[in-house]
Design a protein around this motif. Structure first.
Motif, PDB file in Angstrom:
ATOM      1  N   LEU A 125      51.969  21.343  -9.284  1.00  0.00           N
ATOM      2  CA  LEU A 125      51.324  22.629  -9.593  1.00  0.00           C
ATOM      3  C   LEU A 125      51.176  23.562  -8.418  1.00  0.00           C
ATOM      4  CD1 LEU A 125      47.452  22.416  -9.821  1.00  0.00           C
ATOM      5  CD2 LEU A 125      48.807  20.638  -8.739  1.00  0.00           C
ATOM      6  N   ILE A 126      51.619  23.129  -7.213  1.00  0.00           N
ATOM      7  CA  ILE A 126      51.240  23.921  -6.038  1.00  0.00           C
ATOM      8  C   ILE A 126      52.266  24.981  -5.637  1.00  0.00           C
ATOM      9  CG2 ILE A 126      50.507  23.842  -3.625  1.00  0.00           C
ATOM     10  CD1 ILE A 126      49.333  21.136  -4.063  1.00  0.00           C
ATOM     11  N   ASN A 127      53.518  24.601  -5.576  1.00  0.00           N
ATOM     12  CA  ASN A 127      54.483  25.544  -4.989  1.00  0.00           C
ATOM     13  C   ASN A 127      55.872  25.324  -5.597  1.00  0.00           C
ATOM     14  OD1 ASN A 127      55.449  27.546  -3.254  1.00  0.00           O
ATOM     15  ND2 ASN A 127      55.046  26.412  -1.367  1.00  0.00           N
ATOM     16  N   TYR A 235      46.781  16.670   5.348  1.00  0.00           N
ATOM     17  CA  TYR A 235      47.260  17.973   5.824  1.00  0.00           C
ATOM     18  C   TYR A 235      48.002  18.649   4.687  1.00  0.00           C
ATOM     19  CZ  TYR A 235      51.319  14.976   6.514  1.00  0.00           C
ATOM     20  OH  TYR A 235      52.318  14.065   6.311  1.00  0.00           O
ATOM     21  N   HIS A 236      47.970  19.971   4.706  1.00  0.00           N
ATOM     22  CA  HIS A 236      48.522  20.746   3.609  1.00  0.00           C
ATOM     23  C   HIS A 236      49.767  21.519   4.061  1.00  0.00           C
ATOM     24  CE1 HIS A 236      48.181  23.010  -0.180  1.00  0.00           C
ATOM     25  NE2 HIS A 236      48.323  24.121   0.522  1.00  0.00           N
ATOM     26  N   SER A 237      49.915  21.687   5.385  1.00  0.00           N
ATOM     27  CA  SER A 237      51.078  22.386   5.913  1.00  0.00           C
ATOM     28  C   SER A 237      51.224  22.039   7.390  1.00  0.00           C
ATOM     29  CB  SER A 237      50.928  23.899   5.720  1.00  0.00           C
ATOM     30  OG  SER A 237      49.824  24.386   6.447  1.00  0.00           O
ATOM     31  N   ASN A 268      37.473   9.409  -8.139  1.00  0.00           N
ATOM     32  CA  ASN A 268      38.679  10.248  -8.076  1.00  0.00           C
ATOM     33  C   ASN A 268      39.265  10.272  -6.653  1.00  0.00           C
ATOM     34  OD1 ASN A 268      37.052  12.031  -6.640  1.00  0.00           O
ATOM     35  ND2 ASN A 268      36.743  13.403  -8.367  1.00  0.00           N
ATOM     36  N   TRP A 269      40.490  10.832  -6.548  1.00  0.00           N
ATOM     37  CA  TRP A 269      41.158  10.867  -5.227  1.00  0.00           C
ATOM     38  C   TRP A 269      40.360  11.722  -4.244  1.00  0.00           C
ATOM     39  CZ3 TRP A 269      43.660   6.936  -6.026  1.00  0.00           C
ATOM     40  CH2 TRP A 269      44.597   6.773  -7.032  1.00  0.00           C
ATOM     41  N   ALA A 270      39.776  12.788  -4.760  1.00  0.00           N
ATOM     42  CA  ALA A 270      39.044  13.697  -3.866  1.00  0.00           C
ATOM     43  C   ALA A 270      37.952  12.945  -3.104  1.00  0.00           C
ATOM     44  CB  ALA A 270      38.444  14.840  -4.674  1.00  0.00           C
ATOM     45  N   PHE A 306      44.164  24.214   6.241  1.00  0.00           N
ATOM     46  CA  PHE A 306      45.075  24.026   5.115  1.00  0.00           C
ATOM     47  C   PHE A 306      46.384  24.758   5.408  1.00  0.00           C
ATOM     48  CE2 PHE A 306      40.757  23.710   3.402  1.00  0.00           C
ATOM     49  CZ  PHE A 306      40.808  22.390   2.992  1.00  0.00           C
ATOM     50  N   HIS A 307      46.258  26.014   5.825  1.00  0.00           N
ATOM     51  CA  HIS A 307      47.471  26.808   5.996  1.00  0.00           C
ATOM     52  C   HIS A 307      47.778  27.180   7.441  1.00  0.00           C
ATOM     53  CE1 HIS A 307      46.672  27.645   1.597  1.00  0.00           C
ATOM     54  NE2 HIS A 307      47.869  27.075   1.632  1.00  0.00           N
ATOM     55  N   HIS A 308      48.970  26.775   7.873  1.00  0.00           N
ATOM     56  CA  HIS A 308      49.525  27.305   9.125  1.00  0.00           C
ATOM     57  C   HIS A 308      50.104  28.670   8.774  1.00  0.00           C
ATOM     58  CE1 HIS A 308      49.854  23.848  12.035  1.00  0.00           C
ATOM     59  NE2 HIS A 308      49.394  23.230  10.953  1.00  0.00           N
ATOM     60  N   LEU A 330      35.855  23.798   1.260  1.00  0.00           N
ATOM     61  CA  LEU A 330      36.730  24.562   0.364  1.00  0.00           C
ATOM     62  C   LEU A 330      37.100  23.739  -0.870  1.00  0.00           C
ATOM     63  CD1 LEU A 330      38.512  27.200   0.026  1.00  0.00           C
ATOM     64  CD2 LEU A 330      40.388  25.791   0.833  1.00  0.00           C
ATOM     65  N   TYR A 331      37.472  22.471  -0.641  1.00  0.00           N
ATOM     66  CA  TYR A 331      37.897  21.641  -1.767  1.00  0.00           C
ATOM     67  C   TYR A 331      36.740  21.311  -2.719  1.00  0.00           C
ATOM     68  CZ  TYR A 331      42.751  20.928  -0.204  1.00  0.00           C
ATOM     69  OH  TYR A 331      44.068  21.122   0.129  1.00  0.00           O
ATOM     70  N   GLU A 332      35.514  21.339  -2.163  1.00  0.00           N
ATOM     71  CA  GLU A 332      34.329  21.060  -2.994  1.00  0.00           C
ATOM     72  C   GLU A 332      34.100  22.193  -3.999  1.00  0.00           C
ATOM     73  OE1 GLU A 332      32.157  18.399  -2.582  1.00  0.00           O
ATOM     74  OE2 GLU A 332      33.763  17.665  -1.258  1.00  0.00           O
TER      75      GLU A 332
END
Ligand SMILES: CC1=C(/C=C/C(C)=C/C=C/C(C)=C/C=O)C(C)(C)CCC1
Ligand SMILES: [Fe+2]
Length: 546
Positions: A125-127, A235-237, A268-270, A306-308, A330-332
């Motif tokens: 669902l992300i990219n 890590y997200h990026s 859950n994974w989170a 999250f984002h570079h 942020l994820y919360e």
């Protein structure tokens, strides 16, 4: 807020023509293809988190000043299993689910314990990622799904593990000028080690292997052993420059033991992710020529990224710009229970997303004095302070507070650059404006309108662009006002003023990321649409044929 987050969106299978106001530049011909969560309940069951939602692909085909829109749910195995069972049966980031409610807890425990790393979801669902001539919907697990970028049909399910040993991989790969993909993933406890693996998928396959899938030619570029076997960083990026790769081993970590027992604990994974505020953030810089990390131990304060945004080299230093948080809140915030009427109150970030520039010296003089700043650049106030034992402490320069979903002119990726296009976010994670930030003059231009929630702004260069900002910005805007249709916004990237908008009479979802496919990129050998679809679709909604 339920209109935006909680409500399931209908797919729009037949292309619909948008109502265009203003003038779309005639050179802008192609398809904006984007991805994001669209379905949050299945039958009587409900996902807990916005990142759990079933992937809904959508596309805006821009041709000769017209825009056509369509959307389609990714027919992932996850989607199919859920729809068939009429309930959520596959676990996602914030929701644990059990495929077979009839099995007793012991047989469940047995089947889940037999895998340390459970089988993850293919709800990508992300990219969207381009690999050679193929397009894939991506998430952060070991699965990606091939899609037809024109019809949005779902094709093969690909398991990265068939090509490279990774259990997780980012949804933010990099591309070099030839279109080769560079991505990173985590290999958990393979041969006694947990590693961060950088891998490369070639855009084209060798002449004697013509016709084979580029993924079959995936190679491990290099790897870094995780500081901890059982708690690798999340890590997200990551970042790349012309000669280096930047990877942040941050104190936002996955707990593998928790993950391996999550199913039997019903967690859950989170909940297997945690921010360790007492730890440091380690900055790994890999030399692409030697494929080895630099020997110096660079580190900075605990943070979450999250984002570079971009990275580049200047006078023997590597500079990288990232959006940093002081914690993992942020994820919360994206738990659907918070995204309700009391959203303004529930959804206050505890740290504001901040653009910071770090500078790392590419070679460190062993005799430099302890405490001295190794960065002599006049372009930044970022510091790298020499410490004993070959350690260097990096102190960033604060560039801008309150932005997320950054994009750049990708032709400047890895190079010195000037503009960041992003969504403005202050204390709430929801964007209200989009902005153009000039890292040189530190000034910004903004676009915003009442009730409009913009998605990530994507930059498309003009043909033969000279300046970095010669181009347009595309952003899909959803509205909180039920009277106002969602629209594709087209801004002039230089002045950040509106050129056109294409309003579409559908219930559009708030998406995450995507890419623009210029018409010149279509593979003319592949049929764009079936004959039947061509007959049905309005002329301007049909991709050019060979
Ligand atoms: C399912 C799953 C995961 C999913 C993560 C997702 C879906 C993250 C989405 C992040 C986004 C959208 C960030 C935006 O800035 C993990 C934790 C990798 C590991 C275990 C299985
Ligand atoms: Fe992202």
């Amino acid at each position: 807020m339920d209109i935006i987050f909680g409500r399931n969106k209908k797919e729009q299978l037949e292309p619909v023509r948008a109502k265009v106001t203003g003038r779309i530049p005639p050179w802008l011909q192609g398809t904006l293809l984007r991805n994001g969560p669209g379905m949050h309940t299945v039958g009587e069951t409900r996902y807990n988190h916005w990142f759990d939602g079933l992937a809904l692909l959508h596309s805006f085909t821009i041709r000769d000043g017209e825009v056509c829109y369509r959307s389609k749910y990714l027919r992932s195995d996850t989607y199919k299993a859920n729809i068939e069972a009429n309930r959520i049966v596959v676990s996602e980031f914030g929701t644990m689910a059990y495929p077979d409610p009839c099995k007793n807890i012991f047989s469940k425990a047995f089947s889940y314990l037999s895998h340390t790393i459970p089988d993850f979801t293919d709800n990508c669902l992300i990219n969207i990622m381009k690999c050679g001539e193929d397009f894939y919907a991506t998430t952060e697990t070991n699965y990606i799904r091939k899609i037809n970028p024109q019809t949005l049909e779902t094709l093969e399910k690909v398991d990265y593990r068939n090509y490279v040993t990774v259990n997780l991989a980012t949804a933010h790969p990099h591309y070099d000028a030839a279109g080769n993909v560079l991505n990173m993933g985590t290999s958990i406890m393979d041969k006694g080690k947990t590693r961060y693996v950088v891998f490369r998928i070639p855009a084209a396959v060798p002449e004697d292997k013509k016709g084979t899938n580029p993924l079959k030619h995936t190679e491990v570029f290099c790897s870094i052993t995780s500081r901890s076997l059982l708690s690798p960083s999340y890590y997200h990026s990551f970042g790349v420059t012309e000669n280096h790769i930047v990877f942040l081993e941050q104190p936002f970590k996955l707990d593998i033991l928790k993950m391996s027992t999550a199913y039997i604990r019903g967690a859950n994974w989170a909940s297997c992710l945690a921010f360790h505020k007492e730890d440091k953030t380690y900055i790994h810089v890999i030399d692409q020529r030697t494929r080895k990390p630099l020997p110096t131990k660079f580190y900075t304060d605990p943070m979450v990224v999250f984002h570079h945004v971009n990275a580049y080299e200047e006078d023997g230093c590597l500079l990288f710009d990232v959006i940093t948080y002081e914690d993992s809140s942020l994820y919360e915030l994206f738990y659907l229970a918070n995204l309700n009427q009391d959203f303004e109150e529930n959804c206050r970030l505890t740290s504001i997303p901040t653009l910071r520039r770090f500078a790392v010296p590419l070679s460190v003089d062993k005799n430099a004095e302890v405490g001295s700043n190794l960065i002599k650049l006049t372009s930044t106030t970022a510091k790298a302070l020499k410490e004993k034992d070959d350690q260097v402490y990096c102190q960033p320069e604060l560039l801008y507070e309150g932005l997320e979903l950054p994009r750049i002119n990708y032709a400047r990726n890895g190079k010195r650059y000037r503009y960041v296009f992003a969504a403005e976010v202050q204390w709430s994670p929801i964007p209200t404006k989009i902005l153009k930030y000039d890292v040189l003059t530190k000034s910004s231009l903004k676009w915003g309108q009442e009730h409009c929630w913009p998605a990530e702004p994507l930059f498309v260069p003009t043909l033969g662009a000279q300046d970095e900002d010669d181009g347009i910005i595309l952003s899909a805007i959803v509205s909180t006002d039920p009277q106002k249709l969602p629209f594709l916004l087209i801004l002039d990237a230089k002045s950040f003023t509106e050129l056109a908008r294409a309003s579409i009479d559908v219930e559009m979802h708030l998406d995450l990321h995507g890419l623009f496919i210029p018409d010149t990129d279509w593979d003319a050998r592949k049929p764009a649409l079936s004959q039947e679809e061509r007959d049905r679709a309005p002329d301007s909604c049909v991709a050019p044929q060979a």
